[in-house]
Structure formats: C-alpha cells, structure tokens
Design a protein around this motif. Structure first.
Motif, short mmCIF file in Angstrom:
data_model
loop_
_atom_site.label_atom_id
_atom_site.label_comp_id
_atom_site.label_asym_id
_atom_site.label_seq_id
_atom_site.Cartn_x
_atom_site.Cartn_y
_atom_site.Cartn_z
N HIS A 31 -66.67 -57.80 -9.01
CA HIS A 31 -65.60 -57.99 -8.03
C HIS A 31 -64.73 -59.21 -8.34
N CYS A 32 -63.52 -59.19 -7.82
CA CYS A 32 -62.57 -60.30 -8.04
C CYS A 32 -63.09 -61.62 -7.48
N SER A 33 -63.82 -61.57 -6.39
CA SER A 33 -64.34 -62.80 -5.79
C SER A 33 -65.34 -63.51 -6.70
N CYS A 59 -57.60 -65.10 -14.21
CA CYS A 59 -57.04 -63.79 -14.54
C CYS A 59 -57.57 -63.32 -15.89
N ALA A 81 -60.99 -61.90 -15.47
CA ALA A 81 -60.94 -60.60 -14.80
C ALA A 81 -60.48 -59.50 -15.76
N MET A 92 -62.24 -53.98 -9.81
CA MET A 92 -61.22 -55.01 -9.67
C MET A 92 -59.80 -54.47 -9.79
N ASP A 93 -59.66 -53.17 -9.94
CA ASP A 93 -58.33 -52.58 -10.11
C ASP A 93 -58.19 -51.42 -9.13
N PRO A 106 -56.13 -56.26 -13.09
CA PRO A 106 -57.18 -56.54 -12.11
C PRO A 106 -56.81 -57.68 -11.17
N CYS A 107 -57.43 -57.69 -10.03
CA CYS A 107 -57.35 -58.82 -9.09
C CYS A 107 -55.91 -59.24 -8.80
N GLU A 108 -55.06 -58.30 -8.49
CA GLU A 108 -53.64 -58.62 -8.26
C GLU A 108 -53.43 -59.50 -7.05
N GLN A 123 -55.56 -61.81 -6.00
CA GLN A 123 -56.24 -63.10 -6.10
C GLN A 123 -55.90 -63.86 -7.37
N TRP A 124 -56.00 -63.23 -8.55
CA TRP A 124 -55.84 -63.95 -9.80
C TRP A 124 -54.63 -63.51 -10.62
#
Length: 117
Positions: free
Chosen positions: A79-81, A86, A89, A101-102, A109-111, A113-114
């Motif tokens: 997970h992104c957390s 970036c 990820a 994450m996508d 991924p992680c748009e 957050q990162w």
C-alpha cells in the motif's frame, strides 16, 4: 571404546543428514538484473553447512542495496501508506506482486500521496 566412539559419530551423522528438516523452497519472479520474469523460479536452499559460508566475501562490507544496484527490494509492502517516496512506489508497482497502489490502473502509483500529477 573405539566401537562406542564410531557408533556415536555414525549416530550424529545420521541425525544431521537424515532427520533434519529440509529448508523451505524459495520462489522468485525477479531476475538477477531486477526485471520481472514471466514464470517464477523455484529453488531449494542448500544444506545447512557449506564451505562457501566460511569464505570471506567482498560484498559483506557493502550494504545489500548497493550490491544489487537497486536501493529497493520486494518485502511484502503493498500500500501507498507503506512507501516513503514516489520512486519507491514505482519500483514496487513494476516489480513486486500483489501491490495495491494504482487504483485507476494508469501505471502511476500513489497519485494522492507520492506521485500526484
């Protein structure tokens, strides 16, 4: 006395090689160059004792990430957390199975957050 010593040595050898559990197989879909392979490779670990384990290695003085040429490795995070950047990820999304994450499947991924655009 010699017979007792020989029997003890044979018993110890029997215990070591026939009654010890084998190691778990290692399953990997990552090639040596870091790319993802289509079919996973299953390898059995060697015996517990090896003369190679006693030889000094030049890679022991360097961190594992520098030896492999990549600072990241698949370690179960999905997970992104659990990511710290970036780049990390992106590595996990491209190289590690089971990532989540996508959400929109656009390859980024992680748009939120990162890797926000």
């Amino acid at each position: 006395m010699k017979k007792l010593l020989v029997m003890l040595l044979l018993g110890a050898a029997f215990w070591q090689f026939y009654l010890s559990k084998p190691g778990s197989p290692v399953i990997s879909n990552i090639a040596n160059d870091g790319s993802v392979m289509g079919n996973p490779v299953v390898t059995q670990p060697g015996s517990a004792f090896s003369l190679d384990s006693l030889r000094p290695s030049s890679s022991l003085s360097q961190p594992a990430a520098q030896v492999a040429g990549n600072p990241y490795r698949c370690d179960g995070r999905t997970h992104c957390s659990q990511m710290t950047s970036c780049a990390e990820a992106i590595f996990f999304l491209r190289n590690c199975p089971g990532t989540r994450m996508d959400g929109d499947n656009d390859g980024v991924p992680c748009e939120g957050q990162w890797c926000g655009r």
